[in-house]
Design an enzyme around this catalytic site. Structure first.
Site, PDB file in Angstrom:
ATOM      1  N   GLY A   9       0.856  -1.186   0.000  1.00 54.17           N
ATOM      2  CA  GLY A   9       0.000   0.000   0.000  1.00 54.17           C
ATOM      3  C   GLY A   9       0.890   1.234   0.000  1.00 54.17           C
ATOM      4  N   GLY A  14       1.135   4.018   4.113  1.00 59.49           N
ATOM      5  CA  GLY A  14       2.250   3.180   3.655  1.00 59.49           C
ATOM      6  C   GLY A  14       3.473   4.008   3.303  1.00 59.49           C
ATOM      7  N   ASP A  33       2.145  -1.552  -4.538  1.00 56.96           N
ATOM      8  CA  ASP A  33       0.764  -1.076  -4.698  1.00 56.96           C
ATOM      9  C   ASP A  33       0.220  -1.636  -6.006  1.00 56.96           C
ATOM     10  OD1 ASP A  33      -0.811   1.494  -3.178  1.00 56.96           O
ATOM     11  OD2 ASP A  33      -1.600   0.927  -5.151  1.00 56.96           O
ATOM     12  N   ARG A  88     -14.888   2.552  11.071  1.00 60.15           N
ATOM     13  CA  ARG A  88     -13.851   1.644  10.554  1.00 60.15           C
ATOM     14  C   ARG A  88     -14.482   0.326  10.109  1.00 60.15           C
ATOM     15  NH1 ARG A  88     -11.773   4.092  15.181  1.00 60.15           N
ATOM     16  NH2 ARG A  88      -9.835   5.255  14.894  1.00 60.15           N
ATOM     17  N   ASN A  95     -12.028  -4.594   2.599  1.00 61.81           N
ATOM     18  CA  ASN A  95     -10.639  -4.749   3.025  1.00 61.81           C
ATOM     19  C   ASN A  95     -10.285  -6.191   3.359  1.00 61.81           C
ATOM     20  OD1 ASN A  95     -10.150  -2.129   2.478  1.00 61.81           O
ATOM     21  ND2 ASN A  95     -10.108  -1.413   4.606  1.00 61.81           N
ATOM     22  N   ASN A 120      -7.672  -1.083   8.308  1.00 67.32           N
ATOM     23  CA  ASN A 120      -8.877  -1.152   9.151  1.00 67.32           C
ATOM     24  C   ASN A 120      -9.987  -1.974   8.511  1.00 67.32           C
ATOM     25  OD1 ASN A 120      -8.468   0.303  11.589  1.00 67.32           O
ATOM     26  ND2 ASN A 120      -8.375   2.215  10.402  1.00 67.32           N
ATOM     27  N   ASP A 148      -3.336   5.280  19.158  1.00 61.77           N
ATOM     28  CA  ASP A 148      -4.390   5.727  20.075  1.00 61.77           C
ATOM     29  C   ASP A 148      -3.770   6.312  21.346  1.00 61.77           C
ATOM     30  OD1 ASP A 148      -6.317   4.826  18.265  1.00 61.77           O
ATOM     31  OD2 ASP A 148      -6.316   2.810  19.116  1.00 61.77           O
ATOM     32  N   ARG A 151      -2.364   9.770  20.723  1.00 60.80           N
ATOM     33  CA  ARG A 151      -3.410  10.805  20.741  1.00 60.80           C
ATOM     34  C   ARG A 151      -3.744  11.189  22.186  1.00 60.80           C
ATOM     35  NH1 ARG A 151      -6.462   7.912  15.671  1.00 60.80           N
ATOM     36  NH2 ARG A 151      -5.458   9.199  14.084  1.00 60.80           N
ATOM     37  N   HIS A 175      -9.575  -1.310  18.153  1.00 63.53           N
ATOM     38  CA  HIS A 175      -9.299  -0.001  17.547  1.00 63.53           C
ATOM     39  C   HIS A 175     -10.612   0.569  17.023  1.00 63.53           C
ATOM     40  CE1 HIS A 175      -7.036   3.137  15.702  1.00 63.53           C
ATOM     41  NE2 HIS A 175      -7.240   2.752  14.465  1.00 63.53           N
TER      42      HIS A 175
HETATM   43  P1  NAI Z   1      -4.777   5.195   0.969  1.00 63.11           P
HETATM   44  O1  NAI Z   1      -6.021   5.113   0.156  1.00 63.11           O
HETATM   45  O2  NAI Z   1      -3.985   6.460   0.968  1.00 63.11           O
HETATM   46  O3  NAI Z   1      -3.778   4.009   0.547  1.00 63.11           O
HETATM   47  C1  NAI Z   1      -4.191   2.689   0.405  1.00 63.11           C
HETATM   48  C2  NAI Z   1      -3.422   2.113  -0.771  1.00 63.11           C
HETATM   49  O4  NAI Z   1      -3.687   0.705  -0.841  1.00 63.11           O
HETATM   50  C3  NAI Z   1      -3.811   2.720  -2.129  1.00 63.11           C
HETATM   51  O5  NAI Z   1      -2.677   3.304  -2.750  1.00 63.11           O
HETATM   52  C4  NAI Z   1      -4.323   1.522  -2.914  1.00 63.11           C
HETATM   53  O6  NAI Z   1      -4.026   1.565  -4.298  1.00 63.11           O
HETATM   54  C5  NAI Z   1      -3.599   0.379  -2.220  1.00 63.11           C
HETATM   55  N1  NAI Z   1      -4.183  -0.929  -2.499  1.00 63.11           N
HETATM   56  C6  NAI Z   1      -5.486  -1.266  -2.573  1.00 63.11           C
HETATM   57  N2  NAI Z   1      -5.601  -2.576  -2.893  1.00 63.11           N
HETATM   58  C7  NAI Z   1      -4.350  -3.063  -3.024  1.00 63.11           C
HETATM   59  C8  NAI Z   1      -3.823  -4.340  -3.325  1.00 63.11           C
HETATM   60  N3  NAI Z   1      -4.629  -5.392  -3.581  1.00 63.11           N
HETATM   61  N4  NAI Z   1      -2.489  -4.486  -3.374  1.00 63.11           N
HETATM   62  C9  NAI Z   1      -1.670  -3.429  -3.136  1.00 63.11           C
HETATM   63  N5  NAI Z   1      -2.109  -2.190  -2.827  1.00 63.11           N
HETATM   64  C10 NAI Z   1      -3.440  -2.021  -2.788  1.00 63.11           C
HETATM   65  O7  NAI Z   1      -5.187   4.809   2.467  1.00 63.11           O
HETATM   66  P2  NAI Z   1      -4.350   5.129   3.805  1.00 63.11           P
HETATM   67  O8  NAI Z   1      -4.778   6.420   4.347  1.00 63.11           O
HETATM   68  O9  NAI Z   1      -2.921   4.863   3.546  1.00 63.11           O
HETATM   69  O10 NAI Z   1      -4.936   3.997   4.786  1.00 63.11           O
HETATM   70  C11 NAI Z   1      -4.648   2.642   4.551  1.00 63.11           C
HETATM   71  C12 NAI Z   1      -5.406   1.765   5.552  1.00 63.11           C
HETATM   72  O11 NAI Z   1      -4.873   1.976   6.866  1.00 63.11           O
HETATM   73  C13 NAI Z   1      -6.906   2.075   5.663  1.00 63.11           C
HETATM   74  O12 NAI Z   1      -7.634   0.870   5.794  1.00 63.11           O
HETATM   75  C14 NAI Z   1      -6.995   2.908   6.921  1.00 63.11           C
HETATM   76  O13 NAI Z   1      -8.280   2.852   7.501  1.00 63.11           O
HETATM   77  C15 NAI Z   1      -5.944   2.218   7.754  1.00 63.11           C
HETATM   78  N6  NAI Z   1      -5.444   3.000   8.877  1.00 63.11           N
HETATM   79  C16 NAI Z   1      -5.207   2.312  10.036  1.00 63.11           C
HETATM   80  C17 NAI Z   1      -4.693   2.945  11.138  1.00 63.11           C
HETATM   81  C18 NAI Z   1      -4.431   2.156  12.372  1.00 63.11           C
HETATM   82  O14 NAI Z   1      -4.237   2.737  13.439  1.00 63.11           O
HETATM   83  N7  NAI Z   1      -4.389   0.839  12.321  1.00 63.11           N
HETATM   84  C19 NAI Z   1      -4.405   4.392  11.126  1.00 63.11           C
HETATM   85  C20 NAI Z   1      -4.639   5.023   9.829  1.00 63.11           C
HETATM   86  C21 NAI Z   1      -5.151   4.337   8.759  1.00 63.11           C
END
Ligand code: NAI
Length: 308
Positions: A9, A14, A33, A88, A95, A120, A148, A151, A175
């Site tokens: 990602g 990422g 990606d 989430r 996902n 998530n 968390d 924050r 979470h």
């Molecule tokens: P984003 O949309 O900026 O990036 C996600 C990337 O995953 C995109 O570039 C997309 O093309 C790629 N992707 C989708 N399917 C794919 C696949 N099969 N193979 C490879 N890449 C693929 O999203 P962001 O902001 O980076 O968030 C990513 C995830 O992390 C979300 O589910 C978000 O909710 C979660 N998250 C979790 C947190 C935590 O505390 N655990 C904190 C912040 C975000």
């Protein structure tokens, strides 16, 4: 020998995680990606920052898993983030298929890796990655508690006018909005928070922490990435440098904290073996009840998974 980290990602979280890891200068990074040119372009940009920022890793961008072969650690951030109005848990079905597929591909190329899940809904996605990898639970776990807790620590530092570095705190549970900031274990420079701040103000900070992700989503239209990326890098440090930090992470509980067969946020000792120990923290009766309620909320989302 330099370590190798794959980050799946190349989106907001990422890429930020990849940059934080690269700046540590002990690991090379492969950014994967599905979008053509995106990981390659981000990798090029990150490599070009190296001479200015003073690091020497090689960052490679790819749309497949060839370059990831033999990674020590795989970070899974691929998948949809939240938009305003979404929880989430609304992301679960989309996902699940993404996390399942990327985990299978990544572990086929790196059968000895440790997998850190970020996508998530986090607790449920840990179940998906654990199932898809076939790895022992010690080598599949998630990042949420450090974020968390960060924050909560930020809010406490603003409230008390103290450095966030001197705020010790821990947030447990799933979470989600029922996460459990453990007030009884929260201190500022060793002084219990309850001696420094009135109960009502503490409750307000607990609530703001629980909704902390949503607060950012409402401002940005998507979820956070700077603090999440930094939190991932802290876990990567503890694992690859065998630091044995005790950090809140999402680990598979098998009876600990009275919870069985569920991924939940708890303090763990993180080292070269991954989760080397689940640390037992004494909780008040209220905190124990809140943890059970949080577990119930996680069980509901996990119940939606197909684990195909
Ligand atoms: P984003 O949309 O900026 O990036 C996600 C990337 O995953 C995109 O570039 C997309 O093309 C790629 N992707 C989708 N399917 C794919 C696949 N099969 N193979 C490879 N890449 C693929 O999203 P962001 O902001 O980076 O968030 C990513 C995830 O992390 C979300 O589910 C978000 O909710 C979660 N998250 C979790 C947190 C935590 O505390 N655990 C904190 C912040 C975000």
């Amino acid at each position: 020998m330099r370590k190798k980290v794959t980050v799946i990602g190349a989106g907001n979280v990422g890429t930020t995680a990849a940059q934080e890891i690269a700046r540590r200068d002990y690991a090379d990074v492969v950014l994967v990606d599905i979008i053509e040119n995106l990981p390659q372009g981000k990798a090029l940009d990150l490599n070009q920052a190296a001479s200015v920022l003073g690091y020497e890793p090689t960052i490679v961008g790819a749309n497949d898993y060839d370059a990831t072969t033999g990674s020590d650690l795989v970070v899974v951030t691929s998948g949809k983030p939240r938009s305003p109005g979404m929880s989430r848990d609304d992301l679960v079905t989309t996902n699940e298929s993404i996390v399942g597929a990327v985990t299978r591909s990544a572990v086929a190329a790196s059968p000895d890796a440790i997998v850190v899940v970020v996508t998530n809904p986090l607790d449920a996605m840990c179940h998906v990655a654990h199932h898809a990898s076939g790895f022992p639970k010690e080598r599949v776990f998630g990042m949420a508690g450090i974020l968390d807790t960060a924050r909560f620590r930020a809010f406490i530092s603003w409230e008390t006018g103290s450095s966030a570095k001197d705020v010790q705190a821990v947030v447990l549970g799933g979470h989600g909005d029922q996460m459990v900031p453990v007030v009884s274990a929260t201190t500022v420079g060793g002084v219990p928070l309850s001696q420094l701040v009135a109960a009502g103000r503490i409750e307000a900070m607990v609530e703001r922490t629980r909704k902390g992700g949503g607060e950012v989503v409402n401002l940005l239209g998507t979820s956070a990435w700077y603090a999440p990326g930094a939190a991932v890098a802290q876990m990567v440090d503890s694992i690859l440098l065998d630091q044995k930090r005790v950090l809140p992470c999402t680990a598979l509980l098998e009876g600990e904290y009275g919870i069985d067969g569920l991924y939940m946020g708890v303090p763990v000792k993180l080292g070269a073996g991954g989760v080397e120990e689940i640390v037992k923290l004494e909780l008040t009766d209220d905190e124990e009840q809140a943890l059970e309620a949080s577990a119930e909320a996680v069980r509901e989302v996990v119940g939606v998974l197909t684990l195909a």
